[in-house]
Design an enzyme around this catalytic site. Structure first.
Site, PDB file in Angstrom:
ATOM      1  N   ALA A   1      23.659   4.376   9.350  1.00  0.00           N
ATOM      2  CA  ALA A   1      22.267   3.955   9.230  1.00  0.00           C
ATOM      3  C   ALA A   1      21.394   5.140   8.834  1.00  0.00           C
ATOM      4  CB  ALA A   1      21.763   3.267  10.497  1.00  0.00           C
ATOM      5  N   HIS A   2      21.730   5.696   7.676  1.00  0.00           N
ATOM      6  CA  HIS A   2      20.960   6.789   7.108  1.00  0.00           C
ATOM      7  C   HIS A   2      21.308   6.950   5.627  1.00  0.00           C
ATOM      8  CE1 HIS A   2      24.683   8.833   8.588  1.00  0.00           C
ATOM      9  NE2 HIS A   2      24.627   9.351   7.371  1.00  0.00           N
ATOM     10  N   ALA A   3      20.549   7.788   4.966  1.00  0.00           N
ATOM     11  CA  ALA A   3      20.818   8.176   3.581  1.00  0.00           C
ATOM     12  C   ALA A   3      20.761   9.696   3.527  1.00  0.00           C
ATOM     13  CB  ALA A   3      19.783   7.565   2.641  1.00  0.00           C
TER      14      ALA A   3
ATOM     15  N   VAL B   1      23.269   3.828   4.049  1.00  0.00           N
ATOM     16  CA  VAL B   1      24.620   3.420   4.450  1.00  0.00           C
ATOM     17  C   VAL B   1      24.666   3.155   5.949  1.00  0.00           C
ATOM     18  CG1 VAL B   1      27.035   4.147   4.553  1.00  0.00           C
ATOM     19  CG2 VAL B   1      25.614   4.883   2.640  1.00  0.00           C
TER      20      VAL B   1
ATOM     21  N   ILE C   1      18.037  11.220   5.899  1.00  0.00           N
ATOM     22  CA  ILE C   1      16.877  10.340   6.008  1.00  0.00           C
ATOM     23  C   ILE C   1      17.304   9.278   7.011  1.00  0.00           C
ATOM     24  CG2 ILE C   1      15.280   8.809   4.809  1.00  0.00           C
ATOM     25  CD1 ILE C   1      16.367  10.221   2.181  1.00  0.00           C
TER      26      ILE C   1
END
Length: 141
Positions: free
Chosen positions: A55-57, A102, A127
């Protein structure tokens, strides 16, 4: 920020697979089978049923994900389009370029997630807030 990546830039890459009655073997080489030099390797295991990871980029990091055992889904989002990729074969990996959101979900018990990264760990490259991610990719930041 560099060129905007989309889900079309994510792709499954087949790794060499050598079949043998005593057990199959696959291998990979950075910049040959994976489209970047590998600077970091990590793995995720013992994920409880119902939990998710990620749960980040990333601003610049590229990643290549392999499911070594079991299975899981990779939920991808480029700010416009969403897709889910199911990984369950150790001779296949998913290439994820920078600036793709993702999340890894639906882990089978005993699954092992192997991640190969183009960069060393750097918290500033992450992020972690989805609203901020959307502002960045949509050019409203």
């Amino acid at each position: 920020m560099s060129t905007r990546n989309t889900l079309g830039d994510c792709r499954i890459i087949e790794l060499p697979r050598i079949a043998n009655p005593r057990g199959d073997l696959s291998f990979l080489e950075g910049s040959r089978h994976v489209p970047f030099d590998i600077r970091r390797v990590f793995y995720v295991y013992d994920v409880p049923t119902g939990e998710s990871r990620g749960a980040h980029a990333h601003y610049k990091l590229q990643e290549f994900v392999i499911c070594l055992s079991g299975s899981f889904d990779i939920a991808l989002d480029d700010g416009q389009t969403k897709a889910t990729i199911h990984l369950n074969r150790p001779w296949q990996g998913l290439y994820i370029p920078p600036m793709i959101w993702v999340a890894t979900v639906n882990f089978d018990a005993g699954s092992i997630y192997l991640g190969l990264a183009s960069e060393l760990y750097e918290e500033a490259d992450y992020i972690r807030d989805y609203s901020e991610y959307l502002r960045l990719v949509r050019g409203t930041a």
